[in-house]
Design an enzyme around this catalytic site. Structure first.
Site, PDB file in Angstrom:
ATOM      1  N   LYS A   1       0.842  -1.194   0.000  1.00 19.06           N
ATOM      2  CA  LYS A   1       0.000   0.000   0.000  1.00 19.06           C
ATOM      3  C   LYS A   1       0.882   1.252   0.000  1.00 19.06           C
ATOM      4  CE  LYS A   1      -3.936  -1.803   2.661  1.00 19.06           C
ATOM      5  NZ  LYS A   1      -4.963  -1.587   1.626  1.00 19.06           N
TER       6      LYS A   1
ATOM      7  N   ARG B   1     -10.535 -11.459   2.083  1.00 21.59           N
ATOM      8  CA  ARG B   1     -11.459 -12.455   1.544  1.00 21.59           C
ATOM      9  C   ARG B   1     -10.887 -13.862   1.617  1.00 21.59           C
ATOM     10  NH1 ARG B   1     -11.598  -9.211  -3.976  1.00 21.59           N
ATOM     11  NH2 ARG B   1     -11.308  -7.595  -2.382  1.00 21.59           N
TER      12      ARG B   1
HETATM   13  N1  BES Z   1      -8.001  -3.601   4.461  1.00 22.20           N
HETATM   14  C1  BES Z   1      -8.208  -3.176   3.118  1.00 22.20           C
HETATM   15  C2  BES Z   1      -9.487  -2.366   2.938  1.00 22.20           C
HETATM   16  C3  BES Z   1      -9.566  -1.040   3.623  1.00 22.20           C
HETATM   17  C4  BES Z   1      -9.255   0.137   2.955  1.00 22.20           C
HETATM   18  C5  BES Z   1      -9.995  -0.945   4.935  1.00 22.20           C
HETATM   19  C6  BES Z   1      -9.351   1.355   3.593  1.00 22.20           C
HETATM   20  C7  BES Z   1     -10.085   0.282   5.574  1.00 22.20           C
HETATM   21  C8  BES Z   1      -9.767   1.437   4.895  1.00 22.20           C
HETATM   22  C9  BES Z   1      -8.287  -4.395   2.214  1.00 22.20           C
HETATM   23  O1  BES Z   1      -7.526  -5.471   2.583  1.00 22.20           O
HETATM   24  C10 BES Z   1      -7.798  -3.940   0.868  1.00 22.20           C
HETATM   25  O2  BES Z   1      -6.654  -3.653   0.746  1.00 22.20           O
HETATM   26  N2  BES Z   1      -8.699  -3.928  -0.114  1.00 22.20           N
HETATM   27  C11 BES Z   1      -8.379  -3.537  -1.427  1.00 22.20           C
HETATM   28  C12 BES Z   1      -8.942  -4.597  -2.354  1.00 22.20           C
HETATM   29  C13 BES Z   1      -8.456  -4.494  -3.763  1.00 22.20           C
HETATM   30  C14 BES Z   1      -6.987  -4.827  -3.813  1.00 22.20           C
HETATM   31  C15 BES Z   1      -9.248  -5.461  -4.609  1.00 22.20           C
HETATM   32  C16 BES Z   1      -8.989  -2.187  -1.705  1.00 22.20           C
HETATM   33  O3  BES Z   1     -10.114  -1.936  -1.238  1.00 22.20           O
HETATM   34  O4  BES Z   1      -8.376  -1.393  -2.358  1.00 22.20           O
HETATM   35 MN    MN Z   2      -5.561  -5.380   1.866  1.00 17.65          MN
END
Ligand code: BES
Ligand code: MN
Ligand code: ZN
Length: 480
Positions: free
Chosen positions: A254, A328
């Protein structure tokens, strides 16, 4: 505010204060606007130094949510003023729109949530201004008020527990520590539990959990808690919470800007534990199987990678397209585990996607389900609890997009509809078991303080899950 008569307890307080309240009202110095909190000095005429007059707005619009918010604002103000002892004069006349038990629930929950503050880890943090005593003065319906206050306090305690866990940093709340917290909770309530360690997780074949945890020096854990509120262990509902104790994104790292907020990526696990705490405190006659898959998602030489193909607990294979779509994978294995344990219906709670925040904002939880009756039950529970939920669609064509050219499924089919795709990936493992998914990525973490919370963890989902357990308890489990 001319023309607003003082009634009931308000009139009694006014008498004690030699008509000062009536005068302030007349002068327009006591705003009745919902959420307004005005301190009035009692000058020795009452045992309390100050009276905080809390506006409740128009009586016809006074509902559970508004009363709770007013109580939250009052708590914040009392805390700010350094009050140690608080007596809340129950708003009988005003709250007559609500059944007394609901009014009491709203007052207790609102006050406890508004009063909550995260302590943090400062070396010289000032001592907490915790309350010596908070009491509620009631003249009528005392029994209903007592029951409602007890309920509201239980809902709030569960929510506060979830906030505390979610606010803990990733180096403190590792998967092991999360399992430890979960088992402490189970022991406190005399519940049976079991913690699978990394070896047991691998041996069972939970390839999703193994993959996510592989890159971290902190091994994954899988905690199982059984709450048996009925004579027979049958008609079991599974509550599953995403327990990513820190989400760096893994190899698909990230960006650094807000990465620290990913300490809250176990908000789903916290919601399940908080709910369990309240359900056990209220001794609700339901059977719950709480599952907490926990892992830290880290990049390293041992981490899972894009292009990897992994085998899930149910035997299906998944092509990894994005290591940041990790939640997931944990949840899917937990869903399979729940089905094997005979769960009749499943709810999972997860900070799953940033996309749900784009779609619904940070005050609305996204709901996805494979069963309309079960979805309606969860929506109704959200209504009962005063938490906002909105259902996203589960059209059949979405499932097509989960396919991979090299495996049964693909964990990240792209940007389009990604909160839905994330949810339905998990749903694909529920098969024909009624399943609902709450995406609390937006709601579990607040950028700004509100009447019921400060910045940071909100404990979203707890109250919906407790209300859902209450519904299951009432229906004898025949919810769908
Ligand atoms: N933990 C994150 C989602 C998240 C984002 C929670 C912001 C709280 C605040 C999750 O694991 C994630 O990274 N999701 C990705 C999925 C994508 C790679 C398909 C996302 O939402 O960008
Ligand atoms: Mn994630
Ligand atoms: Zn995550």
């Amino acid at each position: 505010m001319e023309g607003v008569p003082l009634e009931g307890e308000g009139a009694a307080l006014d008498v004690a204060l030699d008509g000062q309240l009536a005068r302030l009202l007349q002068e327009g110095d006591l705003p009745a606007r919902s959420g307004a909190v005005t301190p009035v000095y009692t000058l020795g005429k009452l045992p309390a130094k100050r009276l905080l007059v809390v506006g409740l707005g128009k009586p016809e619009g006074l509902d559970f949510v508004r009363l709770r918010e007013a109580a939250g604002r009052a708590a914040k103000e009392a805390r700010k003023l350094g009050a140690r002892k608080v007596a809340i004069v129950a708003p009988h006349e005003r709250a007559a729109m609500l059944p007394p038990e609901r009014a009491a629930h709203a007052v207790a929950e609102g006050f406890c949530l508004g009063a909550y503050r995260y302590r943090g880890f400062r070396k010289n943090s000032e001592p907490d201004v915790s309350w010596e005593a908070v009491s509620v003065v009631v003249n009528v319906d005392a029994e209903a008020w007592e029951a409602g206050l007890r309920k509201g306090a239980a809902y709030a305690s569960g929510t506060v527990l979830a906030r505390e866990l979610t606010n803990l940093p990733g180096n403190v709340l590792t998967p092991d520590a999360l399992a430890q917290k979960a088992t402490e909770l189970a022991e406190r309530h005399g519940l049976t539990y079991e913690v699978l360690d990394a070896e047991a997780i691998a041996k069972l074949g939970m390839g999703g959990i193994v993959a996510v945890g592989k890159g971290s020096a902190q091994p994954p854990t899988f905690t199982v808690i059984r709450y048996q509120g009925r004579p027979e262990w049958a008609d079991v509902t599974a509550y599953i919470g995403k327990g990513v104790t820190f989400d760096t994104g893994g190899i698909c790292l990230k960006p650094r800007e807000n990465m620290h907020e990913m300490i809250g990526d176990m908000g789903g696990a916290a919601a399940v534990l908080g709910a369990l705490d309240a359900v056990a405190a209220l001794k609700l006659p339901v059977n719950l199987l709480a599952l907490i898959p926990a892992a830290e998602n880290s990049p390293s030489g041992t981490a899972f990678k894009p292009g990897d193909v992994i085998t899930m607990l149910d035997g299906r294979t998944v092509e990894i397209r994005n290591t940041d779509a990790e939640g997931r994978l944990l949840l899917a294995d937990a869903v399979t585990y729940a089905r094997r344990q005979g769960a009749k219906r499943i709810v999972d709670v997860a900070t799953l996607t940033g996309g749900v925040i784009v779609a619904l904002g940070d005050e609305v939880t996204g709901l996805i389900a494979n069963d309309d009756a079960w979805a309606d039950e969860v929506l109704a529970a959200g209504q009962d609890a005063g938490e906002l939920l909105w259902r996203l669609p589960n059209f059949p064509h979405y499932y097509e997009k989960l396919k991979s050219p090299v495996a049964d499924l693909n964990n990240a089919p792209g940007r389009k509809a990604h909160p839905i795709m994330g949810g339905l990936f998990v749903g694909a493992f529920a098969e024909d078991t009624p399943w609902a998914h709450l995406d609390i990525a937006g709601t579990s973490w607040a950028d700004q303080a509100g009447p019921l919370h400060e910045k940071g963890a909100t404990g979203a989902g707890v109250r919906t899950l407790v209300a859902l357990a209450e519904r299951l308890a009432r229906s004898g489990g025949e919810a769908e």
